[in-house]
Design a protein around this motif. Sequence first.
Motif, PDB file in Angstrom:
ATOM      1  N   ALA A   1      -3.876  19.665  95.246  1.00 16.73           N
ATOM      2  CA  ALA A   1      -4.329  19.228  93.945  1.00 16.73           C
ATOM      3  C   ALA A   1      -5.281  19.165  93.797  1.00 16.73           C
ATOM      4  N   TRP A   2      -6.096  18.398  93.846  1.00 18.65           N
ATOM      5  CA  TRP A   2      -7.863  18.436  93.466  1.00 18.65           C
ATOM      6  C   TRP A   2      -8.118  19.721  94.271  1.00 18.65           C
ATOM      7  N   GLY A   3      -8.197  20.878  94.779  1.00 20.68           N
ATOM      8  CA  GLY A   3      -7.588  21.840  94.775  1.00 20.68           C
ATOM      9  C   GLY A   3      -7.690  23.172  93.845  1.00 20.68           C
ATOM     10  N   LEU A   4      -5.826  22.481  93.403  1.00 20.95           N
ATOM     11  CA  LEU A   4      -5.501  23.337  91.993  1.00 20.95           C
ATOM     12  C   LEU A   4      -6.440  22.527  90.425  1.00 20.95           C
ATOM     13  N   PHE A   5      -6.152  21.843  91.019  1.00 18.95           N
ATOM     14  CA  PHE A   5      -7.312  21.482  89.493  1.00 18.95           C
ATOM     15  C   PHE A   5      -8.476  22.328  89.456  1.00 18.95           C
ATOM     16  N   VAL A   6      -8.983  22.510  90.469  1.00 18.05           N
ATOM     17  CA  VAL A   6     -10.403  22.731  90.323  1.00 18.05           C
ATOM     18  C   VAL A   6     -10.124  24.821  90.578  1.00 18.05           C
ATOM     19  N   ILE A   7      -9.628  25.280  90.208  1.00 15.56           N
ATOM     20  CA  ILE A   7      -8.556  26.455  90.366  1.00 15.56           C
ATOM     21  C   ILE A   7      -9.026  26.888  88.959  1.00 15.56           C
ATOM     22  N   ILE A   8      -7.797  26.413  88.433  1.00 18.13           N
ATOM     23  CA  ILE A   8      -7.388  26.253  87.138  1.00 18.13           C
ATOM     24  C   ILE A   8      -8.304  26.179  86.178  1.00 18.13           C
ATOM     25  N   LEU A   9      -9.375  24.816  86.475  1.00 19.21           N
ATOM     26  CA  LEU A   9     -10.400  24.627  85.548  1.00 19.21           C
ATOM     27  C   LEU A   9     -11.393  26.015  85.686  1.00 19.21           C
ATOM     28  N   PHE A  10     -11.656  26.352  86.729  1.00 18.78           N
ATOM     29  CA  PHE A  10     -11.954  27.674  87.091  1.00 18.78           C
ATOM     30  C   PHE A  10     -11.869  29.090  86.342  1.00 18.78           C
ATOM     31  N   PHE A  11     -10.663  29.333  86.461  1.00 23.41           N
ATOM     32  CA  PHE A  11     -10.360  30.290  85.696  1.00 23.41           C
ATOM     33  C   PHE A  11      -9.999  30.256  84.511  1.00 23.41           C
ATOM     34  N   THR A  12      -9.590  29.223  83.440  1.00 28.60           N
ATOM     35  CA  THR A  12     -10.057  28.797  82.388  1.00 28.60           C
ATOM     36  C   THR A  12     -11.067  28.594  81.332  1.00 28.60           C
ATOM     37  N   GLY A  13     -12.075  28.257  82.817  1.00 30.39           N
ATOM     38  CA  GLY A  13     -13.685  28.548  81.927  1.00 30.39           C
ATOM     39  C   GLY A  13     -13.655  30.039  81.877  1.00 30.39           C
ATOM     40  N   ILE A  14     -13.251  30.633  82.927  1.00 26.58           N
ATOM     41  CA  ILE A  14     -13.931  32.290  82.779  1.00 26.58           C
ATOM     42  C   ILE A  14     -12.438  33.414  81.198  1.00 26.58           C
ATOM     43  N   GLN A  15     -11.723  32.672  81.388  1.00 29.89           N
ATOM     44  CA  GLN A  15     -11.282  32.922  79.562  1.00 29.89           C
ATOM     45  C   GLN A  15     -11.936  32.633  78.719  1.00 29.89           C
ATOM     46  N   PHE A  16     -12.113  31.743  78.610  1.00 24.78           N
ATOM     47  CA  PHE A  16     -13.577  31.242  77.290  1.00 24.78           C
ATOM     48  C   PHE A  16     -14.682  31.916  77.478  1.00 24.78           C
ATOM     49  N   LEU A  17     -14.872  31.851  78.396  1.00 23.31           N
ATOM     50  CA  LEU A  17     -16.108  32.360  78.134  1.00 23.31           C
ATOM     51  C   LEU A  17     -15.896  34.136  77.980  1.00 23.31           C
ATOM     52  N   GLY A  18     -15.135  35.182  78.565  1.00 30.27           N
ATOM     53  CA  GLY A  18     -14.215  35.797  77.795  1.00 30.27           C
ATOM     54  C   GLY A  18     -13.812  36.336  76.695  1.00 30.27           C
ATOM     55  N   ALA A  19     -13.671  34.987  75.623  1.00 28.67           N
ATOM     56  CA  ALA A  19     -13.189  35.486  74.561  1.00 28.67           C
ATOM     57  C   ALA A  19     -14.057  35.678  73.761  1.00 28.67           C
ATOM     58  N   LYS A  20     -15.254  35.114  74.003  1.00 23.00           N
ATOM     59  CA  LYS A  20     -16.688  35.201  72.239  1.00 23.00           C
ATOM     60  C   LYS A  20     -16.494  36.506  72.643  1.00 23.00           C
ATOM     61  N   ARG A  21     -15.898  37.781  73.214  1.00 21.09           N
ATOM     62  CA  ARG A  21     -15.919  38.769  73.625  1.00 21.09           C
ATOM     63  C   ARG A  21     -14.916  39.347  72.317  1.00 21.09           C
ATOM     64  N   TRP A  22     -13.511  38.999  72.640  1.00 20.88           N
ATOM     65  CA  TRP A  22     -12.567  39.580  71.420  1.00 20.88           C
ATOM     66  C   TRP A  22     -11.569  38.675  70.783  1.00 20.88           C
ATOM     67  N   VAL A  23     -12.324  37.336  71.060  1.00 20.33           N
ATOM     68  CA  VAL A  23     -11.190  36.477  69.830  1.00 20.33           C
ATOM     69  C   VAL A  23     -12.186  36.692  68.714  1.00 20.33           C
ATOM     70  N   TYR A  24     -11.369  36.558  67.395  1.00 22.18           N
ATOM     71  CA  TYR A  24     -11.837  36.735  66.494  1.00 22.18           C
ATOM     72  C   TYR A  24     -11.338  35.776  65.451  1.00 22.18           C
ATOM     73  N   TYR A  25     -12.554  35.029  65.223  1.00 20.53           N
ATOM     74  CA  TYR A  25     -12.017  33.624  64.171  1.00 20.53           C
ATOM     75  C   TYR A  25     -12.295  33.808  63.000  1.00 20.53           C
ATOM     76  N   GLU A  26     -11.659  32.966  62.048  1.00 19.97           N
ATOM     77  CA  GLU A  26     -11.656  32.902  59.928  1.00 19.97           C
ATOM     78  C   GLU A  26     -12.638  32.188  60.042  1.00 19.97           C
ATOM     79  N   VAL A  27     -13.993  33.091  59.430  1.00 20.52           N
ATOM     80  CA  VAL A  27     -14.832  32.219  58.974  1.00 20.52           C
ATOM     81  C   VAL A  27     -15.440  32.636  57.641  1.00 20.52           C
ATOM     82  N   LYS A  28     -15.321  31.328  56.728  1.00 22.74           N
ATOM     83  CA  LYS A  28     -15.540  31.148  55.959  1.00 22.74           C
ATOM     84  C   LYS A  28     -17.283  32.275  55.527  1.00 22.74           C
ATOM     85  N   VAL A  29     -17.583  33.034  54.390  1.00 19.62           N
ATOM     86  CA  VAL A  29     -18.728  33.711  54.533  1.00 19.62           C
ATOM     87  C   VAL A  29     -19.545  33.216  52.779  1.00 19.62           C
ATOM     88  N   ASP A  30     -20.020  33.123  52.527  1.00 15.74           N
ATOM     89  CA  ASP A  30     -20.410  32.928  51.430  1.00 15.74           C
ATOM     90  C   ASP A  30     -22.150  33.618  50.474  1.00 15.74           C
TER      91      ASP A  30
END
Length: 295
Positions: free
Chosen positions: A266-295
């Motif tokens: 179970a803890w092995g699965l937790f680490v695996i999911i955490l690892f690949f979720t972290g990779i997704q969050f790191l890669g998201a900086k390249r292709w995920v666009y959030y709406e931001v307010k421009v002054d």
Amino acid sequence: MSLRQREEIAAYLLVAPWILGLLLFTAFPMAASLALSFSEWNFLGDIKFVGLDNYRAMFSRDRDFVVSLGNTAYYTFIGVPLHTAFALLLALPLSSKLKGIRYFRTAWYVPSVTPAVASAILWILIYHPDFGLANTLLGIVKIPPQGWIFDSTMAKPAFIIMSMWSVGGQMIIFLAGLQGVPQELYDAASIDGAGRLRQFRHVTLPLISPITFFNLVIGLIGSFQIFTAAYIMTNGGPANQTLFYVLHLYRNAFEYLKFGYASTLAWGLFVIILFFTGIQFLGAKRWVYYEVKVD
């Protein structure tokens, strides 16, 4: 007491049920499973501390660990992108404002809330090699019947196809995102000469990229935990081709009574999911666009 103190006490009383639930049903079981992962326990005898032996066994002596992890990775990294893409393609026509479109949305969404056991039994009938609907449809187009979940080469692809049955949950989320794209952007792109395909690529996809990212993350987490369908439909067969990770964990806990080793898995699965979720969050900086307010 002052008004602020009374408000603080009232706030703590209101959140107390949630805090107690978190501690009793989440934090304590997690801490107990972590302690058990360093122990041997068959539920009846005494708990015996074994240090890192369970973790060594997971990587060195448990062949089913590698098999189950490989099966789950196959199901996840092929099924999740297909599932997400199909949900998006389905949401595009359902985002129109045609008369009666709500009935189609409901029809596609209902299977995603169907109980997992009922869905598994239904798909056993669909995949039946003799009278199943799948082979009946193949016969109409002159394709030989397939073994589906009863064939070792087709079992995992059959489970991926079956996962499209529950696409309605992601479809609804995509639908909400598509309806939030401002029409003015499509009008401006049309004036610039962009057709529907270019509008989809340069307007729709960037603006719904946070929705796509969310669906990918949730889909990955859920697919790594596939259990019910495999347990009911194949119980890991044929030839361990559908022995997924959580099914292997379940066997060790409730069939072999190796609760310590099951906690390690179970803890092995937790680490695996955490690892690949972290990779997704790191890669998201390249292709995920959030709406931001421009002054």
